[in-house]
Design a protein around this motif. Sequence first.
Motif, PDB file in Angstrom:
ATOM      1  N   ASP B  38     -33.954  11.666 -19.126  1.00 46.07           N
ATOM      2  CA  ASP B  38     -34.731  10.795 -18.189  1.00 46.07           C
ATOM      3  C   ASP B  38     -35.910  10.254 -18.848  1.00 46.07           C
ATOM      4  OD1 ASP B  38     -33.080  10.833 -15.752  1.00 46.07           O
ATOM      5  OD2 ASP B  38     -34.261  12.273 -14.565  1.00 46.07           O
ATOM      6  N   GLN B  39     -36.612  11.268 -19.524  1.00 43.47           N
ATOM      7  CA  GLN B  39     -37.763  10.925 -20.108  1.00 43.47           C
ATOM      8  C   GLN B  39     -37.463  10.056 -21.401  1.00 43.47           C
ATOM      9  OE1 GLN B  39     -40.710  11.883 -19.188  1.00 43.47           O
ATOM     10  NE2 GLN B  39     -41.830  10.656 -20.820  1.00 43.47           N
ATOM     11  N   VAL B  40     -36.584  10.340 -22.192  1.00 45.48           N
ATOM     12  CA  VAL B  40     -35.944   9.703 -23.353  1.00 45.48           C
ATOM     13  C   VAL B  40     -35.582   8.167 -22.990  1.00 45.48           C
ATOM     14  CG1 VAL B  40     -34.575   9.673 -25.356  1.00 45.48           C
ATOM     15  CG2 VAL B  40     -35.540  11.897 -24.704  1.00 45.48           C
ATOM     16  N   ILE B  41     -34.736   8.286 -22.254  1.00 48.71           N
ATOM     17  CA  ILE B  41     -34.162   6.937 -21.950  1.00 48.71           C
ATOM     18  C   ILE B  41     -34.983   5.942 -21.061  1.00 48.71           C
ATOM     19  CG2 ILE B  41     -31.968   5.782 -21.026  1.00 48.71           C
ATOM     20  CD1 ILE B  41     -30.480   8.115 -22.144  1.00 48.71           C
ATOM     21  N   TYR B  42     -35.402   6.362 -20.137  1.00 45.00           N
ATOM     22  CA  TYR B  42     -36.244   5.582 -19.006  1.00 45.00           C
ATOM     23  C   TYR B  42     -37.528   5.350 -19.434  1.00 45.00           C
ATOM     24  CZ  TYR B  42     -32.114   6.210 -16.148  1.00 45.00           C
ATOM     25  OH  TYR B  42     -30.771   6.186 -15.674  1.00 45.00           O
ATOM     26  N   GLY B  43     -38.084   6.601 -20.229  1.00 42.10           N
ATOM     27  CA  GLY B  43     -39.563   6.576 -20.602  1.00 42.10           C
ATOM     28  C   GLY B  43     -39.980   6.135 -22.051  1.00 42.10           C
ATOM     29  N   VAL B  44     -39.361   6.861 -23.113  1.00 44.14           N
ATOM     30  CA  VAL B  44     -39.325   6.258 -24.559  1.00 44.14           C
ATOM     31  C   VAL B  44     -38.724   4.947 -24.793  1.00 44.14           C
ATOM     32  CG1 VAL B  44     -39.080   6.917 -26.911  1.00 44.14           C
ATOM     33  CG2 VAL B  44     -39.605   8.774 -25.196  1.00 44.14           C
ATOM     34  N   LEU B  45     -37.629   4.966 -24.320  1.00 42.98           N
ATOM     35  CA  LEU B  45     -37.004   3.630 -24.688  1.00 42.98           C
ATOM     36  C   LEU B  45     -37.046   2.558 -23.795  1.00 42.98           C
ATOM     37  CD1 LEU B  45     -33.477   5.231 -25.816  1.00 42.98           C
ATOM     38  CD2 LEU B  45     -35.448   4.561 -27.332  1.00 42.98           C
ATOM     39  N   HIS B  46     -37.648   2.817 -22.885  1.00 49.03           N
ATOM     40  CA  HIS B  46     -37.955   1.813 -21.641  1.00 49.03           C
ATOM     41  C   HIS B  46     -37.004   1.130 -21.141  1.00 49.03           C
ATOM     42  CE1 HIS B  46     -42.127   2.345 -22.768  1.00 49.03           C
ATOM     43  NE2 HIS B  46     -42.002   2.189 -24.074  1.00 49.03           N
ATOM     44  N   GLN B  47     -35.735   1.902 -20.768  1.00 50.28           N
ATOM     45  CA  GLN B  47     -34.647   1.173 -20.335  1.00 50.28           C
ATOM     46  C   GLN B  47     -34.811   1.366 -18.692  1.00 50.28           C
ATOM     47  OE1 GLN B  47     -31.971  -0.170 -21.527  1.00 50.28           O
ATOM     48  NE2 GLN B  47     -32.930  -0.020 -23.743  1.00 50.28           N
ATOM     49  N   SER B  48     -34.291   0.363 -17.834  1.00 46.76           N
ATOM     50  CA  SER B  48     -34.456   0.626 -16.416  1.00 46.76           C
ATOM     51  C   SER B  48     -33.265   1.335 -15.687  1.00 46.76           C
ATOM     52  CB  SER B  48     -34.678  -0.875 -15.967  1.00 46.76           C
ATOM     53  OG  SER B  48     -34.395  -0.598 -14.398  1.00 46.76           O
TER      54      SER B  48
END
Lengths: 80, 347
Positions: B38-48
């Motif tokens: 959750d953190q990596v993909i929605y947070g760091v990579l800014h995916q929605s």
Amino acid sequence: MNISVLGPGCKNCHTLKDHTQKALQALGRTEQVESITDPVKIAGHGVMRTPALMVNGQVVSMGRVLAPQSIVEILKQHAD
Amino acid sequence: MQNTKARNTSHDPFPWALTLTGLTVWTLLYRSLLPFWDQVIYGVLHQSENTPLGRGVHFFFYDTSKILLLLTGMIFTVSVIRSFFTIEKTRLVLGGKRQGTGNLLAALLGVLTPFCSCSAVPVFIGFVSSGIPLGVTLSFLIASPMVNEVAVVMLYGMFGMNTALLYVLMGLTLAMLAGWVLGKMRLERHIEGFVLQAQLGKLLEEEKPSWKERYELAASETGSMVIKILPYLLIGIGLGAALHGWVPADLIVRYAGNESFSSVLMAVLIGVPLYSNAAGILPLIEVLYHKGLPMGTLLSFMMAVVALSLPELVLLRRVLKPPLLFAFVLVVTGGILITGLIFNALL
């Protein structure tokens, strides 16, 4: 020494044969490793788990792909 | 080998520290997977979370790591449990059993006994020549490839606990009943003659392995198995991820999605000649499932692929005469068909 690998010819059998040849090389021996692939003959030696390793007519390992070092130890015991 | 000879077998304490550490590390990892991705993909990579791309990518990484972790834990545990079972002990246990209880026990032991399908013929000869009834032997040989830890973990990871449990239950029932029916058919005369006369060589007495050896063996088993499965897993989950957001789910449902007898029959008839294992076939199952095929049809397809295959039948022909081989294929295929229909009704 009479050395055979018993197994119908799947990948594990080939790996075991390969390891056995390496072990023989490490011991500086020139014997050939025989492959017994006929499932009926395999069962005849009392083996239900392949690959198996047989030295001088005696089954020394079943259902395991032994590492070359382990085979060296086994062969040392059976060397005449 | 010879280092086991000198060992004092009475002193072999269970490795509590190692086991508890392993269990704790595994649980912590498993628990942190979802927050981590959750953190990596929605947070760091800014995916929605609301786009197909975001969901697809998240699904791929989260599911891959989850199934890998589950596989590692499960294969390791099962390998340790299996180190207590050998095909020789199984043969002894089944030796005194008749049809019925024998079939149930054979199906269960088929799951627990470490067994490579390439040894099917030596095992058949070993079992039958030592007096184990034909039907009981066949129950063992059917259960072993069908119900295995890889299939169970992948079904659990992809479709959830209910599907995985139902698959195990159905697989065991099928193996038990098919062997029982075949035993009732009195086909013993169609076993090749040399099998009954086979003189079994002296069976090797093996030393009981220590806990350390069990753990080492299980670790190497787990490593090689996970490496073998990884490509299938990546392809399967990759395709699943691609389908996750983009493909309209009800596209194929209209054509192949009915739960009828004919669609299950079709799936089984296509599955029988195919040769693969659970890891190889499950990615395909997942894709077809996302395209809307009913689970029962898919699971019977999978059972047909793993339980019956042409190379296996060619091998079994060495010991079974054509009428018995034919009956074997017919009964197992029929069983899978019925199982598929029951699945479709239940799921």
